[in-house]
Design a protein around this motif. Structure first.
Motif, mmCIF file in Angstrom:
data_model
loop_
_atom_site.group_PDB
_atom_site.id
_atom_site.type_symbol
_atom_site.label_atom_id
_atom_site.label_comp_id
_atom_site.label_asym_id
_atom_site.label_seq_id
_atom_site.Cartn_x
_atom_site.Cartn_y
_atom_site.Cartn_z
ATOM 1 N N LEU A 108 0.822 -1.208 0.000
ATOM 2 C CA LEU A 108 0.000 0.000 0.000
ATOM 3 C C LEU A 108 0.859 1.263 0.000
ATOM 4 O O LEU A 108 0.553 2.232 -0.707
ATOM 5 N N PHE A 109 1.937 1.243 0.783
ATOM 6 C CA PHE A 109 2.781 2.435 0.857
ATOM 7 C C PHE A 109 3.453 2.719 -0.484
ATOM 8 O O PHE A 109 3.595 3.885 -0.882
ATOM 9 N N ALA A 110 3.872 1.657 -1.198
ATOM 10 C CA ALA A 110 4.495 1.842 -2.507
ATOM 11 C C ALA A 110 3.508 2.460 -3.496
ATOM 12 O O ALA A 110 3.877 3.335 -4.300
ATOM 13 N N ILE A 111 2.250 2.019 -3.450
ATOM 14 C CA ILE A 111 1.228 2.586 -4.334
ATOM 15 C C ILE A 111 0.993 4.059 -4.012
ATOM 16 O O ILE A 111 0.923 4.920 -4.912
ATOM 17 N N LEU A 112 0.885 4.377 -2.708
ATOM 18 C CA LEU A 112 0.671 5.771 -2.313
ATOM 19 C C LEU A 112 1.864 6.642 -2.691
ATOM 20 O O LEU A 112 1.699 7.763 -3.191
ATOM 21 N N LEU A 113 3.074 6.126 -2.458
ATOM 22 C CA LEU A 113 4.273 6.893 -2.781
ATOM 23 C C LEU A 113 4.420 7.080 -4.285
ATOM 24 O O LEU A 113 4.956 8.101 -4.741
ATOM 25 N N ASN A 114 3.932 6.120 -5.041
ATOM 26 C CA ASN A 114 4.005 6.218 -6.497
ATOM 27 C C ASN A 114 3.121 7.342 -7.038
ATOM 28 O O ASN A 114 3.379 7.871 -8.126
ATOM 29 N N GLU A 115 2.090 7.701 -6.275
ATOM 30 C CA GLU A 115 1.179 8.753 -6.713
ATOM 31 C C GLU A 115 1.691 10.150 -6.379
ATOM 32 O O GLU A 115 1.133 11.143 -6.852
ATOM 33 N N VAL A 116 2.725 10.228 -5.561
ATOM 34 C CA VAL A 116 3.286 11.532 -5.188
ATOM 35 C C VAL A 116 4.088 12.092 -6.361
ATOM 36 O O VAL A 116 4.944 11.403 -6.928
ATOM 37 N N ARG A 117 3.813 13.297 -6.722
ATOM 38 C CA ARG A 117 4.506 13.922 -7.859
ATOM 39 C C ARG A 117 5.700 14.776 -7.427
ATOM 40 O O ARG A 117 6.550 15.109 -8.238
ATOM 41 N N LEU A 118 5.773 15.152 -6.156
ATOM 42 C CA LEU A 118 6.879 15.969 -5.659
ATOM 43 C C LEU A 118 8.063 15.050 -5.356
ATOM 44 O O LEU A 118 8.056 14.305 -4.364
ATOM 45 N N THR A 119 9.061 15.076 -6.192
ATOM 46 C CA THR A 119 10.186 14.145 -6.097
ATOM 47 C C THR A 119 10.931 14.266 -4.772
ATOM 48 O O THR A 119 11.308 13.257 -4.167
ATOM 49 N N ALA A 120 11.152 15.489 -4.308
ATOM 50 C CA ALA A 120 11.895 15.695 -3.061
ATOM 51 C C ALA A 120 11.153 15.061 -1.887
ATOM 52 O O ALA A 120 11.762 14.380 -1.047
ATOM 53 N N PHE A 121 9.840 15.262 -1.823
ATOM 54 C CA PHE A 121 9.042 14.683 -0.737
ATOM 55 C C PHE A 121 9.075 13.155 -0.810
ATOM 56 O O PHE A 121 9.150 12.476 0.220
ATOM 57 N N LYS A 122 9.013 12.617 -2.016
ATOM 58 C CA LYS A 122 9.035 11.167 -2.191
ATOM 59 C C LYS A 122 10.348 10.572 -1.686
ATOM 60 O O LYS A 122 10.356 9.557 -0.993
ATOM 61 N N ARG A 123 11.459 11.213 -2.025
ATOM 62 C CA ARG A 123 12.767 10.705 -1.599
ATOM 63 C C ARG A 123 12.951 10.795 -0.087
ATOM 64 O O ARG A 123 13.465 9.865 0.537
ATOM 65 N N VAL A 124 12.519 11.906 0.498
ATOM 66 C CA VAL A 124 12.633 12.070 1.953
ATOM 67 C C VAL A 124 11.781 11.039 2.674
ATOM 68 O O VAL A 124 12.218 10.405 3.648
ATOM 69 N N SER A 125 10.566 10.837 2.206
ATOM 70 C CA SER A 125 9.656 9.866 2.828
ATOM 71 C C SER A 125 10.222 8.458 2.750
ATOM 72 O O SER A 125 10.188 7.699 3.734
ATOM 73 N N GLN A 126 10.736 8.101 1.582
ATOM 74 C CA GLN A 126 11.299 6.759 1.409
ATOM 75 C C GLN A 126 12.494 6.546 2.320
ATOM 76 O O GLN A 126 12.667 5.465 2.897
ATOM 77 N N THR A 127 13.327 7.576 2.473
ATOM 78 C CA THR A 127 14.504 7.464 3.340
ATOM 79 C C THR A 127 14.098 7.311 4.802
ATOM 80 O O THR A 127 14.656 6.488 5.536
ATOM 81 N N LEU A 128 13.105 8.078 5.240
ATOM 82 C CA LEU A 128 12.679 8.038 6.637
ATOM 83 C C LEU A 128 12.092 6.688 7.023
ATOM 84 O O LEU A 128 12.358 6.168 8.111
ATOM 85 N N VAL A 129 11.284 6.097 6.151
ATOM 86 C CA VAL A 129 10.679 4.800 6.480
ATOM 87 C C VAL A 129 11.685 3.666 6.323
ATOM 88 O O VAL A 129 11.464 2.568 6.852
ATOM 89 N N TYR A 130 12.776 3.919 5.618
ATOM 90 C CA TYR A 130 13.792 2.891 5.400
ATOM 91 C C TYR A 130 14.800 2.831 6.545
ATOM 92 O O TYR A 130 15.400 1.786 6.808
ATOM 93 N N LEU A 131 14.976 3.950 7.261
ATOM 94 C CA LEU A 131 15.995 4.033 8.311
ATOM 95 C C LEU A 131 15.832 3.003 9.433
ATOM 96 O O LEU A 131 16.832 2.438 9.894
ATOM 97 N N PRO A 132 14.617 2.728 9.944
ATOM 98 C CA PRO A 132 14.497 1.753 11.042
ATOM 99 C C PRO A 132 15.040 0.369 10.705
ATOM 100 O O PRO A 132 15.399 -0.377 11.618
ATOM 101 N N HIS A 133 15.108 0.033 9.426
ATOM 102 C CA HIS A 133 15.632 -1.280 9.022
ATOM 103 C C HIS A 133 17.069 -1.469 9.492
ATOM 104 O O HIS A 133 17.498 -2.595 9.759
ATOM 105 N N PHE A 134 17.823 -0.379 9.620
ATOM 106 C CA PHE A 134 19.237 -0.460 9.976
ATOM 107 C C PHE A 134 19.463 -0.476 11.484
ATOM 108 O O PHE A 134 20.600 -0.642 11.928
ATOM 109 N N LEU A 135 18.411 -0.310 12.268
ATOM 110 C CA LEU A 135 18.556 -0.343 13.720
ATOM 111 C C LEU A 135 18.368 -1.771 14.223
ATOM 112 O O LEU A 135 17.474 -2.490 13.774
#
Length: 316
Positions: A108-135
């Motif tokens: 679901l998150f990938a579908i929602l993120l795919n609909e975002v047209r603001l590239t900067a917001f998309k990259r920041v969002s993807q990075t933030l949700v990806y960070l917990p994986h490294f903890l």
């Protein structure tokens, strides 16, 4: 008939010649595999000799050769042990809901993120949700113990402020399972999102353009183009997850559980740890671990068969 018998040796010779040529051409790449192969042999295959303990009444001071051989007694005891049934059930329930929720959330998150047209917001969002994986779960375990505490924890402060009663998330069996599932999804769904976003990047833009010309809005485009395009990789991930149905996450459970939630939160891996390391029942613990490994191997084989049948996915 004679021509047919001559074709087979010629074909085999051609294959062998091609393999030799491939080895000569890529010898440096094969050489780079040697350290990884040695590590696998030393740390994965050689220790497998220790499974002999499962068939012994193992005593550390007697060693492998001096301990009494008991055959299948440990496995018979496994199915008679009063807590084993509950432990297996806990493992299946926790692992099943982790797998299901762990597929739905990134989908679901990938579908929602795919609909975002603001590239900067998309990259920041993807990075933030990806960070917990490294903890690690050691760090996250400490954080969860603090914010979920019934006495002053941030979450319970919010619940009390809204007129509710404090909840003992890590001391109540039902809430403990929910906490395990939700925290695992929160930690890992960012990593899973990458897989789905990679699939979305492979969709032909002409499909969306054609749908837009036909009058389809964004919702219909998502419904009839985006979701069907994600189904093959979803089927692959779902079938391959079958092999992990007995892996409910030792690191997470070990760092969060306590005796109050053993009845609902104790899984096979933590059960083996307590029996083998804390209680010194090494033979029985090894038998439980071996039983789990055999079942997991069977499930992995089945999952690969299903992935090939349903999604034409093959590893080799």
């Amino acid at each position: 008939m004679k021509e047919h018998t001559l074709e087979a040796p010629i074909e085999r010779q051609a294959i062998k010649k091609k393999q030799r040529w491939n080895m000569q051409r890529n010898w440096s790449l094969h050489l780079m595999l040697i350290p990884a192969v040695l590590l696998a042999i030393i740390f994965q295959y050689i220790p497998m000799g220790g499974i002999v303990i499962a068939f012994q009444d193992f005593k550390p001071y007697l060693g492998f050769t001096g301990s009494e051989w008991v055959g299948w007694d440990n496995f018979k005891y496994l199915f008679l042990y009063p807590d084993v049934g509950q432990v297996i059930w806990n493992t299946l329930v926790i692992a099943f809901f982790k797998i299901v929720a762990g597929l739905i959330a990134p989908f679901l998150f990938a579908i929602l993120l795919n609909e975002v047209r603001l590239t900067a917001f998309k990259r920041v969002s993807q990075t933030l949700v990806y960070l917990p994986h490294f903890l690690s779960w050691v760090i996250l375990g400490g954080i969860l113990l603090d914010i979920l505490s019934p006495q002053g924890g941030l979450v319970n402060q919010v619940i009390v402020a809204m007129g509710g009663e404090p909840i003992f998330f890590l001391g109540d069996g039902t809430w403990f399972r929910i906490t395990l599932i939700v925290s695992d999804v929160w930690k890992e769904f960012g990593f899973g999102t990458i897989v789905f976003l990679a699939s979305l990047s492979g969709i032909n833009p002409a499909l969306y353009e054609a749908a837009e010309v036909d009058g389809a809005n964004r919702f219909k485009q998502t419904l009839h183009i985006t979701i069907p395009a994600l189904m093959p990789i979803t089927i692959v991930l779902m079938t391959l997850s079958i092999g992990n149905i007995l892996n409910a996450g030792f690191d997470q459970v070990f760092n969060l559980y306590n005796p109050l939630v053993y009845d609902k939160g104790d899984i096979i891996d933590t059960f083996v740890y307590r029996l083998g390391i804390l209680n010194g029942q090494m033979s029985f613990a090894t038998a439980v671990g071996l039983f789990k490994s055999v079942v997991a191997t069977i499930l992995i084989v089945i999952s690969y068969r299903l992935a090939y049948k349903w999604a034409n996915y093959r590893v080799f």
